[in-house]
Design an enzyme around this catalytic site. Structure first.
Site, PDB file in Angstrom:
ATOM      1  N   GLU A   1       0.817  -1.220   0.000  1.00 52.08           N
ATOM      2  CA  GLU A   1       0.000   0.000   0.000  1.00 52.08           C
ATOM      3  C   GLU A   1       0.851   1.271   0.000  1.00 52.08           C
ATOM      4  OE1 GLU A   1      -3.450   0.287   2.419  1.00 52.08           O
ATOM      5  OE2 GLU A   1      -3.991  -1.812   2.180  1.00 52.08           O
ATOM      6  N   GLY A   2       1.844   1.265  -0.863  1.00 52.60           N
ATOM      7  CA  GLY A   2       2.757   2.402  -0.958  1.00 52.60           C
ATOM      8  C   GLY A   2       4.026   2.108  -0.205  1.00 52.60           C
TER       9      GLY A   2
END
Length: 811
Positions: free
Chosen positions: A502-503
Site C-alpha cells: 500500500e505504498g
C-alpha cells in the site's frame, strides 16, 4: 528621533506580519511611514517628490483591485503557468483525492488546539465492544500461529468458517446488506487484537474491509451491483480480492499494461453482448488464491468507438467472478513464511459484460481516483492497526521476559543496555497507538485523510520495525528459535510486508507525505494551482490574485512568528492547557510556524525542482509527520484523563518527537541547495541554535520500568491485545510467570540471604527450596509458591526443539 522612527516601523511591520494583515493594512502603514522616513532622511525636495510619486503609484496599483490584477497578478499568473511542473493525470487524481484535516492546521503555522481537544474521546458502541470481547476473543483463541504458519500454511477450516459466519468480512458493510456496519474505531480495534495473536489472521480479516470490492461498491457501485454482491460479501459467501499491482507496474500503478477492449461477445449463453475483453497479469494479490470475486484495475480502450468518440478511456475498475472461463487464480506467493493467502492472477481476453464495471458506464475512466479516495480511508486503518497489534504483543512480552529472565543474578531488563531497548519499545508503542486511534477517529468524522493516512502508514510500520528488532534483542535466543512457544519469530519475519505494501515506505516518505501535503494541506498553494488551470481567464486572475496575496501575507506572518517563537522558546504562545503539557503545545506551535515558512521558501526557491529533491522533501515530510504524531500523543493523554502514571510515556514521546523535528529541520538546512535561502531559514528557525535534546537516560529508566511492572500504565499501553486464559499458551504462561516472579521476590530474597550465610547446601534451585522448607526457613505454602514459580520461569525460558522429520516441509 531616527532610532525611535526605526523602532516604530519595525514594531508595526512585526505586528502586521504576525497577524497576517491584509494588503489594505500594509498600504495604510506605507502611507504613514514612508513620508516620515523620507522627511527624516533629509533628502532634497525633488527626491522627496519622487518618493511621494512612487508611493502614490504603489498605493494606486496595489490598492485598486482592478489595477492590481491587471498589472501585477495577471503578469505573475503567466509566469506561474510557465514554471508550474507538469503533473500526470494519475498524480493529479491522487492530489485531488481525500480531504484535509488536522494536517491543514499543522500547515497553517498556527494550529487551533481547541479544535483537536474538542473532539470527543473515541468510544466503541455496546455492540462493537461485545464483538471484541466475544467473537474476536474466540477467533484469537482458535488460532494457533505455529500450526497456521508451519503445519498448514493457512488458517484452519474452522477459523475460516468462523470468520465468515460471524461477519468479519462485513465490518464496513451496512446492516441493510447484512453487514456489521462498524465504526472505523471498531474496525481498527478488531484488526489490532487479531494482529496481536496472528499476522495471518489479521491480514485475512482486514483485507476484505480495506481497499477492495466492498468499499468500492459502497462508494461507487450501482444499486444493482450493491444488491447483488454486498450481502454475499458480508456473509462470507463471496471471498473478495483486489488486483492492482503487476510485474511492470508496482508503485507506478498508473503505468499498468493490463488492458480491456470494448466489443461484443458471448456471455452466459447470450450472444452479441456489449462488454470488454480484458487481459491482465497481476501479482501480490491477497486472498486471490481463494477469491470468488476479483476486483480488477485495467486501462480501457474503445477502438471501435462503441461508447463514444474517445479511444483511450483511462483506468477502469471491474468486478469479475473468478469462475468465468479464462480467469486464473489459485497459485500462491510465500511472503516471508507468512501464511496469509497471497498470489498471482491473470487472464487473457476474458470477456465480461459492461455491468461488471464498478459504477457502470458513468464510472469508466475514473478508476484511479476511486482507488485513491478509498485508499485514504483504508490505509488509515488496516496497516496502522496491524502494526500496533504486533507491537503490543512485543511490548508486553518483552517487559515480562526482561523481568522474569535473569542473568548474573539480575533480571535482564534491569541491565541498562536492555533497558534502553525496552524504553524504545514502550515509547514507540505509546506514539503508534495514539496515532492509530486519532486517525481512525478522523475517518469516523467523515474525513478521507490522504496525507495523514500516509503519515500513519509509514510511521507505524517503521516504528513497528524498530520495536520488533528491539524485542528480538531483549529475548535473545528465545526470539530466534521458531516453534509453538515462539511468539515473536513470525512477527519479526513478516514486518517488512507492511512496510512494502500500500505504498512502499521509501516512496511514501520521499514523495507522498510532503509532496502531497504541500499542495493539499497548504492553505493557498492548491488555490493558486487551480486558478492557473482555470480556462476562464477573468476568473483565473481573480482567484489567483486572492490566493497570491493571501499567500504572501501567510509567508510573512510565519517568518515573523517563527523568529519570535524561536527567540522566546514559544513561551508567548497562548495554548488551551496547563502543565504538564503546556510547553509541548507551545513548542509544536513554534515548529508549525517554522515548518510553514520553510515549506514556502522551499517551493519558492526550488519550484518544480522540489519534486525531484526527494531527500529534502522527505525531511520536510518528517517535520510534518512528527508534528502530527505529537498532536496524537497530546490528545491521547487528555483522553486518558491525564494519568500521572503515564507522564513518563508522554514526556518520552514528546521529547523524542520534538528532537526528531529539530534533526529533520537541520537536515533540510544543511542540504538546501540555495545557501542564501538556507542562511535565512536558519536565522529564522534556529536564531539561538538547536536546544532540543533526546529523552534522558533517567526518563528512559522510568519508561522501561513500566513494562516490567504490573499496573495500570502497562495495561493501558497494551490494552486491546489478546491474552489467552490457558497457561499452556506461551504468552499466558509468560504473564503468569511475571505475576509469580513479582510475588516471590521477597521470599527469593530470604533464600538468597540463606545461601550467602551457608545454610543451603543444595546446588540446584528446587533442591534449595526443599532444603529451606526442611530447615523451617520458609513455610509449606511458600515452598509450593516457589516451586510453581520455578516451573513457570523454566517454561517461558525454554525454547522449542524438534526431531528432523518434524521440520520437513508440510506436504
Amino acid at each position: 528621533m531616527a532610532i525611535l522612527l526605526f523602532l516604530s516601523v519595525l514594531a508595526v511591520f512585526l505586528v502586521l506580519a504576525f497577524f497576517r494583515a491584509s494588503i489594505t493594512s500594509w498600504l495604510l502603514a506605507a502611507m504613514v511611514f514612508v513620508p516620515l522616513i523620507a522627511v527624516q532622511s533629509r533628502i532634497s525636495d525633488g527626491a522627496l517628490q519622487m518618493v511621494y510619486i512612487a508611493l502614490l503609484l504603489f498605493i494606486v496599483v496595489f490598492g485598486i483591485p482592478f489595477l492590481r490584477r491587471l498589472l501585477v497578478s495577471g503578469a505573475i499568473l503567466k509566469v506561474f503557468r510557465d514554471i508550474l511542473p507538469q503533473v500526470s493525470q494519475t498524480e493529479q487524481e491522487a492530489l485531488d483525492a481525500g480531504t484535509v484535516w488536522w494536517d491543514g492546521e499543522l500547515f497553517s503555522g498556527n494550529p487551533h488546539w481547541n479544535k483537536l481537544l474538542a473532539l470527543p474521546k473515541p468510544a466503541l458502541s455496546a455492540e462493537e465492544r461485545a464483538f471484541l470481547d466475544n467473537e474476536v476473543e474466540q477467533l484469537c483463541a482458535m488460532i494457533d500461529d505455529w500450526d497456521v504458519t508451519h503445519e498448514r500454511q493457512d488458517l484452519s477450516p474452522q477459523a475460516w468458517q468462523f470468520i465468515k459466519d460471524k461477519g468479519f468480512f462485513g465490518m464496513i458493510i451496512p446492516k441493510e446488506y447484512g453487514g456489521l456496519q462498524f465504526s472505523a474505531q471498531a474496525h481498527s480495534a478488531v484488526v489490532t487484537k487479531v494482529a496481536s495473536r496472528s499476522g495471518t489472521g489479521a491480514v485475512t480479516v482486514m483485507v476484505p474491509n480495506s481497499l477492495g470490492p466492498a468499499e468500492l461498491l459502497l462508494h461507487y457501485g450501482t444499486q444493482e451491483q450493491k444488491d447483488k454482491y454486498l450481502r454475499r460479501l458480508a456473509k462470507g459467501e463471496e471471498v473478495p480480492c483486489f488486483a492492482l499491482t503487476g510485474p511492470f507496474a508496482g508503485s507506478d500503478a498508473g503505468a499498468i499494461p493490463d488492458a480491456g477492449i470494448v466489443g461484443y461477445g458471448d456471455f452466459n449463453g447470450q450472444s452479441n453482448v456489449l462488454g470488454v475483453r480484458v487481459t491482465w497479469e497481476k501479482r501480490y494479490i491477497t486472498l486471490a488464491p481463494v477469491a470468488t470475486l476479483l476486483g480488477l484495475a485495467f486501462k480501457l480502450y474503445d477502438p471501435e468507438n462503441l461508447l463514444g468518440p474517445e479511444v483511450a478511456r483511462g483506468i477502469t475498475l471491474a468486478l469479475i467472478p473468478t469462475d468465468i472461463p479464462g480467469v486464473n487464480v489459485g497459485r500462491r506467493h510465500f511472503p516471508l513464511n507468512s501464511a496469509f493467502l497471497n498470489g498471482p492472477t491473470s487472464g487473457k481476453e476474458v470477456f465480461i459484460p459492461m455491468d461488471c464495471i464498478i459504477g457502470g458506464a458513468e464510472r469508466i475512466g475514473q478508476g484511479w481516483r476511486m482507488l485513491m479516495e478509498c485508499l485514504a480511508a483504508g490505509r488509515s486503518i488496516s496497516l496502522p492497526a496491524s502494526a500496533t497489534g504486533g507491537v503490543k504483543l512485543a511490548a508486553r512480552t518483552s517487559g515480562a521476559y526482561g523481568r522474569v529472565r535473569k542473568q548474573f543474578k539480575l533480571p535482564v531488563g534491569k541491565f541498562e543496555g536492555v533497558e534502553e531497548a525496552l524504553t524504545r519499545i514502550a515509547g514507540n508503542l505509546y506514539v503508534m497507538d495514539a496515532a492509530r486511534v486519532l486517525t481512525a477517529q478522523a475517518v469516523d468524522l467523515g474525513e478521507k485523510p490522504s496525507v495523514i493516512s500516509a503519515i500513519v502508514k509509514y510511521h507505524c510500520t517503521e516504528r513497528g520495525r524498530t520495536v520488533i528488532n528491539d524485542a528480538m534483542d531483549v529475548h535473545g535466543g528465545k526470539g530466534i528459535c521458531l516453534g509453538p512457544d515462539n511468539y515473536l519469530g513470525r512477527l519479526y519475519q513478516q514486518t517488512p510486508i507492511g512496510i512494502t505494501v500500500e505504498g512502499a515506505n521509501i516512496l511514501t516518505r520521499s514523495l507522498i507525505i510532503f509532496g502531497q501535503g504541500a499542495v493539499r494541506a497548504h492553505p493557498y498553494v492548491l488555490k493558486e494551482i487551480q486558478a492557473a488551470h482555470n480556462p476562464d481567464g477573468k476568473r483565473a486572475v481573480l482567484d489567483f490574485d486572492a490566493a497570491l496575496f493571501g499567500h504572501i501575507s501567510f509567508a510573512m506572518s510565519n517568518a515573523v512568528r517563527s523568529l519570535l517563537f524561536a527567540l522566546t522558546g514559544g513561551r508567548i504562545v497562548n495554548v488551551p492547557t496547563e502543565e504538564p503539557t503546556r510547553r509541548y503545545y507551545q513548542l509544536l506551535t513554534r515548529y508549525s510556524a517554522s515548518f510553514a515558512f520553510a515549506a514556502d521558501i522551499s517551493m519558492l526557491v526550488l519550484g518544480g525542482g522540489l519534486k525531484r529533491r526527494e531527500k529534502l522533501s522527505a525531511r520536510l515530510g518528517d517535520v510534518l509527520s512528527q508534528m502530527y504524531l505529537c498532536s496524537a500523543v497530546l490528545k491521547r493523554f487528555e483522553d486518558d484523563g491525564r494519568p500521572v502514571e503515564d507522564l513518563a510515556l508522554l514526556d518520552w514521546a514528546m521529547q523524542d518527537g520534538l528532537h526528531r523535528i529539530q534533526v529533520a529541520f537541520d537536515g533540510v538546512l544543511q542540504n538546501f541547495p540555495n545557501r542564501y535561502a538556507a542562511l535565512l531559514l536558519r536565522a529564522l528557525i534556529f536564531p539561538l541554535g538547536q536546544c532540543r535534546k533526546p529523552a534522558s537516560d533517567a526518563l528512559g529508566h522510568e519508561v522501561a520500568a513500566l513494562l516490567g511492572t504490573q499496573g495500570d500504565a502497562r495495561d493501558r499501553l497494551t490494552a486491546g491485545m489478546f491474552i489467552a486464559a490457558d497457561e499452556n499458551d506461551a504468552v499466558a504462561a509468560l504473564e503468569a510467570a511475571l505475576s509469580s516472579t513479582l510475588a516471590c521476590e521477597p521470599v527469593q530474597a530470604e533464600l538468597s540471604q540463606a545461601r550467602k550465610a551457608g545454610k543451603l547446601k543444595a546446588l540446584d534451585e528446587l533442591g534449595q527450596i526443599a532444603e529451606a522448607r526442611a530447615l523451617g526457613l520458609i513455610s509449606a505454602e511458600q515452598a509450593l509458591q516457589l516451586q510453581r514459580d520455578y516451573a513457570l520461569r523454566r517454561k517461558v525460558i525454554m525454547v522449542d526443539d524438534f526431531a528432523p522429520e518434524q521440520l520437513r516441509a508440510a506436504g
